[in-house]
Design an enzyme around this catalytic site. Sequence first.
Site, PDB file in Angstrom:
ATOM      1  N   GLY A  41     -10.826  28.565  15.997  1.00  0.00           N
ATOM      2  CA  GLY A  41     -11.814  29.636  15.934  1.00  0.00           C
ATOM      3  C   GLY A  41     -13.088  29.205  16.628  1.00  0.00           C
ATOM      4  N   GLY A  43     -15.940  31.442  16.947  1.00  0.00           N
ATOM      5  CA  GLY A  43     -17.074  32.307  16.656  1.00  0.00           C
ATOM      6  C   GLY A  43     -18.272  31.443  16.340  1.00  0.00           C
ATOM      7  CB  SER A 285     -27.831  46.903  11.866  1.00  0.00           C
ATOM      8  OG  SER A 285     -28.600  45.928  11.197  1.00  0.00           O
ATOM      9  NE  ARG A 331     -24.958  44.047   4.161  1.00  0.00           N
ATOM     10  CZ  ARG A 331     -24.603  43.248   5.148  1.00  0.00           C
ATOM     11  NH1 ARG A 331     -23.437  42.632   5.116  1.00  0.00           N
ATOM     12  NH2 ARG A 331     -25.414  43.052   6.169  1.00  0.00           N
ATOM     13  CG  HIS A 402     -19.043  44.351   6.440  1.00  0.00           C
ATOM     14  ND1 HIS A 402     -19.008  44.415   7.822  1.00  0.00           N
ATOM     15  CD2 HIS A 402     -20.129  43.595   6.139  1.00  0.00           C
ATOM     16  CE1 HIS A 402     -20.017  43.720   8.327  1.00  0.00           C
ATOM     17  NE2 HIS A 402     -20.707  43.200   7.322  1.00  0.00           N
ATOM     18  CG  LEU A 442     -25.455  36.149  11.962  1.00  0.00           C
ATOM     19  CD1 LEU A 442     -26.528  36.737  12.875  1.00  0.00           C
ATOM     20  CD2 LEU A 442     -24.170  35.926  12.746  1.00  0.00           C
TER      21      LEU A 442
END
Length: 639
Positions: A41, A43, A285, A331, A402, A442
Amino acid sequence: MQQLNSKIPEGPLADKWSRYKTSLRLVSPANKKKLEIIVVGTGLAGASAASALGELGYKVKAFCFQDSPRRAHSVAAQGGINAAKNYKNDNDSIYRLFFDTIKGGDYRAREANVYRAAEVSNLVIDHYTALGVPFARDYGGALDTRSFGGVQVSRTFYAKGQTGQQCLLGAYSSLNRQIAKGTVKMFSRRDMLDLVIVEGKARGIITRNLVSGELERHSAHAVVLATGGYGTVFYLSTLGLGSNASAAWSAHKKGALFANPSFIQIHPTSIPVLNDYQCKLTLMSESLRNDGRVWVSKEKGDKRHPTEIPEEERDYYLERRYPAFGNLVPRDVASRAAKERCDAGYGAGDSGLSVYLDFKEAIEAQGKKAIQDKYGNLFEMYEKITGINPYNQPMRIYPAGHYTMGGLWVDYNLMTTIPGLFAIGESNFSDHGANRLGANSLMQCSGDGYFILPNTIGDYLADEIRTGKIPTDQQPFKEAEKAVKEKIQKFMAIGGRKSASSFHKRLGKIMWDHCGMRRDAEGLKKGKELLNELEEEFWKDLRIPGNDREINQELEKALKVADFFEVGRLMCEDAIQREESCGAHFREEHQTETGEAKRDDKNFAYVAAWEYKGHREKPDMHKEPLRFEHVEIKERSYK
């Protein structure tokens, strides 16, 4: 029977990581050259880890199934990245970031791991700034920040609405530097299909070359999985189409425990489903909730144009229900509130399955130019997809699958229950509990790759200096390759009539209906039954055109969908046993009088780590108790 040892160090919370690092064994620069590490990976987590390990002098082999690391799903993280810099002088601190993350995860995460993630967040921002990531700056030139859901400070650094892309480009540049220096060897268009274990340790992987179809053996002294989450189990999700669970699942089947699989975040601001032919959903976003106000009509079934609904007839339900946080509630809270309004008949649009996100007031107060500077590319993307100009009328949004908080169980060193196998970023479970705060993804991925794993993996590799190069002609490599080859041949021989995507679409609907935003025991059990029935049809009626010795995307899809049947069953099993509501896991039987999640801390304050026992065999559950010594565990309220 697997034994869980989280290896959390002793000592004060604020000192655990710094003290622990001094106790870790080191590998000298001369010996690092003798050790090989596989990173699967590329990313944000994988690229940062591979570049950091290469910079240290290890021999690194990096694998991605895309043609370039720049295509990783990390580019889709739009809104920002958290750090406790306190640049706004609003009384932020590492402890507040730690506390907000623990509370946001509904008290279902390890204190030690979360505090460490908050601690290294400041290093992450400094590092990306040094790499040239173009974070937004204020008038005086200092780095700017904005607020995100679940917090009352401004700690989110951003680059318009493309923060993930800019951070990934920064990590990609540091990765390319190591590739050019020869410390990292890049293997693109490779799909990991199995993990190889030699004498109890992770020693390599079996990959399929997605261009030639050839199976390949790759060995190393340690293997790092940075393969993201499994949110595409819902088929329609905000994740990239290539995102999948297969690499982590192959490790799970070889003995790595899988933790909290039912903890999947539903994001509240996705563009609603537009037609029956969609294969993914697009995220708007969370940063938009800084200036956008969420509302529905006070009248049921109101089909008027949103600009025709006067102010006094609008229900700003988040501001009404959660006055302290308003539109910036976490969320999971925002998602359930939107679903409740729509289910009650107040939803917007022809389907009634959306709510409004309105920027009229912000545009009037700040000017259109200010809003363009903050969110311009997001507004353009929304208009391109829907044909609606959000400067002139409200966006319509609705929750969608998500981020996955669940993942491979890891200890404080980020090592799984298989010695030598590490999992970082979204592929592990460690930092987010039952719900992830916005802009923490992130932060965690970068912190794991740049500042945590490079320290902890060295302690493991200190015992491998005399091991020598791992030969790939050993029996475990031969057996693993043979098993993969037989599995592929089994797929190719089915000869049915239906595509892998058609099965994935039906599988996703079962998961959304029975193990989605709201769950109950009867529905979860029914979901498992329906998965079993669909899986039987899958193995009888799947059609894969072409052959396995060439580019064959239908074969790639089929391999992933087969794993999703097992992932889905484990998600349901995990959700069934957790007789409480917490974070994104909302059991209808366990809610407060006002419809909020009702935790059971006496019986469920633990990590559920599952051990694979065989196809359709009941898995064994192992519990890691969660102890809260530095925060008071109490009802999670944003009112």
